[in-house]
Motif scaffolding. Sequence first.
Motif, short mmCIF file in Angstrom:
data_model
loop_
_atom_site.label_atom_id
_atom_site.label_comp_id
_atom_site.label_asym_id
_atom_site.label_seq_id
_atom_site.Cartn_x
_atom_site.Cartn_y
_atom_site.Cartn_z
N GLU A 123 103.08 -35.24 -110.15
CA GLU A 123 103.22 -35.24 -108.86
C GLU A 123 101.66 -34.97 -108.19
N THR A 124 100.82 -35.40 -108.75
CA THR A 124 99.54 -35.38 -108.30
C THR A 124 99.25 -35.71 -107.17
N TYR A 125 99.83 -36.81 -106.33
CA TYR A 125 99.71 -37.20 -104.90
C TYR A 125 100.69 -36.52 -103.89
N ARG A 126 101.54 -35.64 -104.25
CA ARG A 126 102.69 -35.02 -103.46
C ARG A 126 102.14 -34.53 -102.35
N ASP A 127 100.86 -33.86 -102.33
CA ASP A 127 100.33 -33.27 -100.84
C ASP A 127 99.91 -34.43 -99.96
N LEU A 128 99.73 -35.56 -100.21
CA LEU A 128 99.32 -36.81 -99.67
C LEU A 128 100.41 -37.75 -99.51
N SER A 129 101.65 -37.03 -98.87
CA SER A 129 102.86 -37.94 -98.59
C SER A 129 102.92 -38.04 -97.02
N TYR A 130 103.06 -39.19 -96.57
CA TYR A 130 102.79 -39.77 -95.49
C TYR A 130 104.11 -39.35 -94.47
N SER A 131 105.36 -39.36 -95.12
CA SER A 131 106.37 -38.87 -94.39
C SER A 131 107.12 -37.57 -95.12
#
Length: 366
Positions: free
Chosen positions: A184-192
């Motif tokens: 989940e490395t990119y979880r904080d960069l979710s656009y919705s």
Amino acid sequence: MNYARMVIEKEAPEEYGYDRIRYNLSESSIADQKLSDIGLALPDLTLFYGEHRGDKDLRALIAGQDKGVSPDDVLVTAGAAGALFIIATSLLSPNDHLVVVRPNYATNIETPKAIGCAISYVDLDFDRGFAVDIERVKTELRPSTKLISVTCPHNPTGTMMTRADLDALIALAEHRKCRLLVDETYRDLSYSERLPAAASLSPAAISVCSLSKAFGIPGIRIGWLVTRDPELQETFLAAKEQIGICGSVIDEAIARTTLERRDGFLASLLPEMARRRDIVQAWIDGEPLVDWVRPQGGVVGFPRLNVDAGFDLDTFYSRLLEEHGTYVGPGHWFEMPKRFFRLGFGWPTEAELRGGLHAISAALRG
């Protein structure tokens, strides 16, 4: 263990030489931050052995992001890569089987290869929007399957599973009595919608994350894994202690301060990254030789070159770099065809991003 260097690392821009690249669109994070950029100053720390599980306040900040997760469920590691290594070497042996969704972050494939376990791949399809095929995953499972490995938001496509798909994978792991690893490395960069950490939903799930991509501080090597299975957590802790005992107290102090400011940082970052994504979208809309599945998270996409079979892809990549000074991540970094490439839009400046996109168009027509 039968180690082999990963292609993505051998060809990384830092190995090639940053000074030889004009437009670096190969990076998978936001721009690298300095301590002064994020308003951090190091306190006068005592440089002792830190807590083996990681600083307790740091673990509390991580756990506090999801309901049902406690600090004891968190193990701080040397980046997400360290967490993935601990998980693979703890759970897999040459007699075990892994199902991995591909393309994927290289460590999720290469460490199991080094262990010598059996691996089945579930390849994502561009024409299906790189959506995970749950039935394909189910079909690939064996009695010896120990682990199902996925990433969300996905690296390198930037696509995201639905909550229904995540729940289905968890149910599958629970039913087959194996583990689900969600990078989940990119979880904080979710656009919705930001999905909950998989580990918060079931003891069968393991979540992995880090501060490298969304926060631009890969140099402090802070990541973590989360599992609500106490026995499994104890195994992971034993692995960490045998690899390095504990983490750096300096790195953990920086990480703690960063997460204390997390909400404000992301509030300004996410609109900017969404705008960068729109810049790439506008370029693709006007470039008939390139298409992509619009990313829903992260700062990378995985465009496809719409070229015929006679197009020389090796010459294209060579021309792009040598004549136009532009670096992207070719598909072979991810065991995918060379007509795909990873494009990072968060690391370069806006001017560099636009310049690199123009260079890709020029190289295609060179």
